[in-house]
Design a protein around this motif. Structure first.
Motif, PDB file in Angstrom:
ATOM      1  N   HIS A   1     -23.580 -31.842   8.349  1.00 27.59           N
ATOM      2  CA  HIS A   1     -22.287 -32.479   8.177  1.00 27.59           C
ATOM      3  C   HIS A   1     -22.373 -33.839   7.523  1.00 27.59           C
TER       4      HIS A   1
ATOM      5  N   ASP B   1     -22.705 -23.864  11.195  1.00 27.41           N
ATOM      6  CA  ASP B   1     -21.627 -24.621  11.858  1.00 27.41           C
ATOM      7  C   ASP B   1     -21.570 -26.052  11.331  1.00 27.41           C
TER       8      ASP B   1
ATOM      9  N   LEU C   1     -18.493 -28.041   9.225  1.00 22.62           N
ATOM     10  CA  LEU C   1     -17.914 -29.331   9.598  1.00 22.62           C
ATOM     11  C   LEU C   1     -17.983 -30.367   8.491  1.00 22.62           C
TER      12      LEU C   1
ATOM     13  N   THR D   1      -9.685 -27.609   7.048  1.00 25.82           N
ATOM     14  CA  THR D   1      -9.959 -26.440   7.884  1.00 25.82           C
ATOM     15  C   THR D   1      -9.767 -25.144   7.095  1.00 25.82           C
TER      16      THR D   1
ATOM     17  N   ASP E   1     -14.663 -18.602  11.699  1.00 24.35           N
ATOM     18  CA  ASP E   1     -13.795 -19.782  11.688  1.00 24.35           C
ATOM     19  C   ASP E   1     -14.359 -20.792  12.687  1.00 24.35           C
TER      20      ASP E   1
ATOM     21  N   THR F   1     -13.347 -24.148  12.619  1.00 25.51           N
ATOM     22  CA  THR F   1     -12.524 -25.368  12.700  1.00 25.51           C
ATOM     23  C   THR F   1     -11.040 -25.112  12.931  1.00 25.51           C
TER      24      THR F   1
ATOM     25  N   ILE G   1     -10.990 -32.001   8.381  1.00 25.81           N
ATOM     26  CA  ILE G   1     -11.906 -31.732   9.493  1.00 25.81           C
ATOM     27  C   ILE G   1     -12.479 -33.065   9.974  1.00 25.81           C
TER      28      ILE G   1
END
Ligand code: ATP
Ligand code: MG
Length: 448
Positions: free
Chosen positions: A110, A149, A153, A158, A173, A175, A189
């Motif tokens: 992320h 994941d 992010l 989203t 999905d 988020t 997000i």
């Protein structure tokens, strides 16, 4: 195939079965499917992600197909002969099939800062990881690359973070994107202000997607834009040009411009236009509006749009004001040149514009002079100019905006459809070289 059940990070996803979504394989580009299958067969995992999944879920035709995978750029290079690594800080792989390019990114962690370590260090890490990964075919765990994941992010909104997998044709999905899609919401997000600080272009993207999809920008996503819009000043003109191109070719430029104004963001992309329009007359305002509308309607009709035409229109009010302020400019070609160059140069502080476009915009403007003050000698050369058609369209737009140009547009319309004999006659009726054209289309309205 790496089954979802053992995919690291999967525990954070909501899985949507094929019966509960309308993404169908038949709507996916065969080349994108080829990449997905080939990666899976080689032991990697690969997902369709981003705009393509979003658009397929909305029943729209995706513009392009992006894929996210645990394969590194180097893995991809080895696997696809028709591939190329692009980008330095963020390596992306382009796989080319004729005119179509499938873009593949490796799952990233992320926080962008992880990727912002110096190029040398990150290159070393990628190299180190590469071999470990190639043999194991497993998801990377690293400071540079992440799990799926984490990849979700670090995406912007989203609705842009939904993943489609060929493994039972499910959607992942992480988020709440499915819910936001249902409620037509653009939601960033994570912490909105932090995400905009990380990358201010996301503010422009929020506006573009909202306009394009007919979505509303969720309250928290909208709230900080006003205060943070100035961060766009730190974005390079080259990147802002890329974003501008996407806006121009979105098919929704009218709506995007309205939103850019509403959010007080316009001045960071089109500063000179915003300033000029504050004091511009009605016809110039109208010209800009009409040029925007034209852009959208051309795209709706499946025609192409030329960004330089819109730039010529957007910078026209400023150019006119420059010319008006310089009394010599009206009659002198070199003052006109100067004003045209200054208008373009001023815009280049905001968005880069490729040279071929600035040249073309200038040609449209110069041809306005020639079209307006055409004389016998210059008619043929004006007509034969490669940019004549664009200049003629621009002339029609000026008249439509309310400029009184003595039915010039009609004269040129007639000239274009006339046969050679009639053209010669029309030219013959034009006044002497250097003088203004006298003859109008209808003999009854023949005035100087
Ligand atoms: P479209 O291609 O229709 O304009 P898109 O959502 O596919 O829309 P792209 O620019 O192609 O947009 O980017 C692909 C995906 O990459 C996005 O959907 C998003 O998940 C991610 N992405 C792109 N730009 C950013 C950004 N600035 N910040 C975070 N994620 C981004
Ligand atoms: Mg895309």
């Amino acid at each position: 195939m790496i089954h979802l059940e053992v995919l690291p990070g999967i525990e954070n996803a909501t899985l949507i079965d094929r019966d509960h979504h309308q993404v169908s394989r038949s709507k996916i580009s065969p080349n994108a499917l080829k990449v997905l299958y080939k990666l899976t067969a080689a032991g990697f995992c690969a997902y369709l992600v981003g705009g393509s999944v979003r658009d397929l879920l909305l029943g729209l035709q995706p513009k392009d197909f992006d894929i996210a995978s645990n394969a590194t750029p180097e893995d991809l290079r080895k696997l696809f002969r028709n591939s190329r690594i692009i980008g330095r800080r963020f390596k992306i792989v382009h796989i080319r099939y004729g005119r179509e390019i499938i873009e593949v990114t490796t799952f990233r962690a992320h926080h962008d800062a992880r990727n912002q370590i110096s190029d040398d260090v990150s290159r070393r890490k990628i190299r180190g990881l590469d071999s470990a990964h190639s043999s194991a075919g497993m998801i990377l765990r690293d400071n540079v690359y992440g799990n799926i994941d984490e990849d979700a992010l670090r995406r912007d909104f989203t609705v842009n973070a939904l993943y489609y997998t060929l493994d039972k044709f499910r959607i992942l999905d992480f988020t709440g994107g499915m819910d936001d899609l249902k409620h037509k919401k653009i939601r960033i997000i994570g912490d909105p202000a932090a995400r905009y600080r990380e990358d201010p272009v996301r503010m422009l993207r929020a506006i573009r997607f909202a306009a394009k999809l007919g979505f509303t920008i969720e309250q928290g996503t909208k709230a900080p834009i006003d205060e943070l819009a100035h961060l766009l000043e730190s974005i390079s003109p080259a990147r802002l040009f890329d974003e501008t191109l996407k806006i121009i070719t979105s098919g929704h430029v009218v709506k995007i411009f309205a939103l850019l104004l509403e959010f007080k963001v316009s001045k960071y992309l089109f500063g000179p236009t915003v300033t000029a329009l504050k004091t511009a007359g009605d016809t110039e305002r109208k010209l800009v509006d009409l040029a925007l509308q034209n852009t959208d309607s051309r795209l709706a009709e499946g025609k192409s749009v030329t960004p330089y035409f819109l730039f010529a229109a957007l910078l026209w009010p400023g150019l006119r004001q420059r010319l008006a302020a310089d009394s010599a400019a009206e009659n002198s070609y070199s003052s006109f040149q100067q004003a045209a160059n200054d208008s373009l140069r001023e815009q280049l502080d905001y968005t880069a514009i490729p040279k071929r476009f600035t040249i073309a915009a200038k040609e449209i403007w110069e041809l306005q002079l020639r079209i307006e003050k055409h004389n016998r000698r210059s008619i043929e050369s004006t007509f034969g100019h490669p940019r004549f058609r664009a200049a003629y369209d621009f002339l029609l737009l000026r008249e439509e905006a309310g400029e009184q140009l003595n039915s010039l547009g009609q004269w040129w319309t007639d000239f274009q459809i006339a046969d050679t004999k009639r053209r010669t006659e029309m030219i013959g009726l034009v006044s002497n070289p250097g003088a203004r054209r006298r003859r109008k289309r209808k003999p009854s309205s023949d005035t100087a």
